[in-house]
Motif scaffolding. Structure first.
Motif: not given
Lengths: 246, 246
Positions: B105, B134, B138, B146-147
């Motif tokens: 991330s 994640a 972030a 956010v991934p």
């Protein structure tokens, strides 16, 4: 010489000199690992290395209930020098420092130098634990040497010990630096250190002397804020990609 | 618009739409974090983002003993698209999977795809925990999104879903691959996935279809054996250095 053999999967780092016919007494924890954890018996083979003599095949002779002797047989690989890259870093808390040492060792770092900077939040470094982590990572990653771990130094001591024979790339979280791809141009053949500060970054009083060093370059690490351990690994991976053996 | 202000250090990822004048009710754990952990009071500012509307400044109004309202004031940064790089990975055990998600991330990965390969040693992935890791990374790294975290897929499902519009670089621990610096030549503009197998590597039955994909390249990661999480981070760092924003 014995005929060529496949390298045993279990690797042990030892202190003793290695030569055909040598007998080694593994430490108690190593003997425990070989006999109780990996369940090796008489005649089973391991690989041993000491950072000087290459990698050797050795076979186990159990002794009593807890100890063992290793009989060194044949050389599997001669010693070779790895890339000459050091990591200087402001110590961080567990588990991040353990992760950092493990990953840096896997990435082939030659030496780890803890540097106590102004904003370092850790006041004591357990060198024995760092060394154990580095040895384990060296054993598992197939390295022929264990990274050296220097005694912690102050920022001023660290800077006083620098010289032009080793380039310095330091992570500048202010955004003033340039990517390592640019900073390294023309200097790929030179030994180097990468240097990463703590979560709070370098102080202004630290940044000034770093900027003044002719052989040092401030490097940026992109638009995101990286944790200190992430920054260290990124710089190491970048250097190994651009100038090392990755 | 308020006058330009410095971005608050505390960042929160939220689901709600963001616009000037909007009021947000942070979740209980977010309210606890703001009020009890960070000790923010009435009028203190935080930054909020939702992955769609950029980053906004918001001020806190405590409500009762445990909750709060956030008043969205002004936009600090517009939404921008990050590099289009995905990480597909064979899940590993804790704590390594947590480190992997955190670091990926921080490194700007757009999407994480757990792939259950033949030698994957983990049979269940806690997606809620991966997503929480994640989000935290972030928030701390200053990302605007956010991934995404995909549901786990089998190796066959993963390969069936691949296509030429996204390059694939997969870590080949047999040594048959080429460094990413070579593999990526001519393809730096193309979205990509990096794909890393488990500690035991890919099986022969998996390697064959990967080799057959026209848009996939087997990549090598140097002379040392890397742990799966290290290999993933190195490939991500390399791609971001060569084709992304590092």
């Amino acid at each position: 010489m014995s005929p060529p053999t496949q390298s045993p999967k279990i690797r042990l780092y030892v202190d003793a000199d290695l030569a055909s016919g040598a007998e080694l007494a593994p430490r108690d924890d190593q003997a425990h690992y070989l006999r109780r954890v990996m369940r090796l018996g008489a005649g089973d083979a391991v690989a041993v290395f000491n950072g000087r003599d290459g990698e050797w095949r050795a076979t186990l002779s159990p002794r009593g209930k807890r100890s063992a002797v290793l009989h060194v047989e044949c050389c599997l690989r001669g010693q070779t020098a790895g890339p000459d890259i050091w990591l200087a870093f402001a110590p961080v808390k567990r588990p991040h420092i353990d992760f950092l040492v493990e990953k840096a060792s896997e990435l082939g770092v030659a030496r780890l130098v803890p540097v106590m900077t102004r904003f370092t939040m850790v006041d004591r470094v357990n060198l024995d634990r760092l060394r154990a982590n580095a040895i384990e990572a060296a054993e598992q990653s197939g390295r022929l040497a264990v990274p050296g771990i220097a005694d912690p130094v102050s920022f001023d001591e660290f800077v006083a010990g620098l010289g032009p024979d080793r380039g310095l790339y330091w992570g500048d979280e202010t955004g003033d630096g340039v990517p390592l791809t640019s900073a390294i141009t023309g200097h790929k053949e030179r030994p180097a250190s990468v240097f990463v500060g703590p979560e709070g970054g370098f102080s202004d009083a630290e940044r000034t002397p770093l900027h003044a060093l002719e052989f040092a370059r401030a490097v940026s690490l992109g638009p995101r804020i990286l944790r200190a351990d992430t920054a260290a690994l990124v710089l190491l991976a970048q250097w190994q990609t651009l100038a090392g053996d990755l």
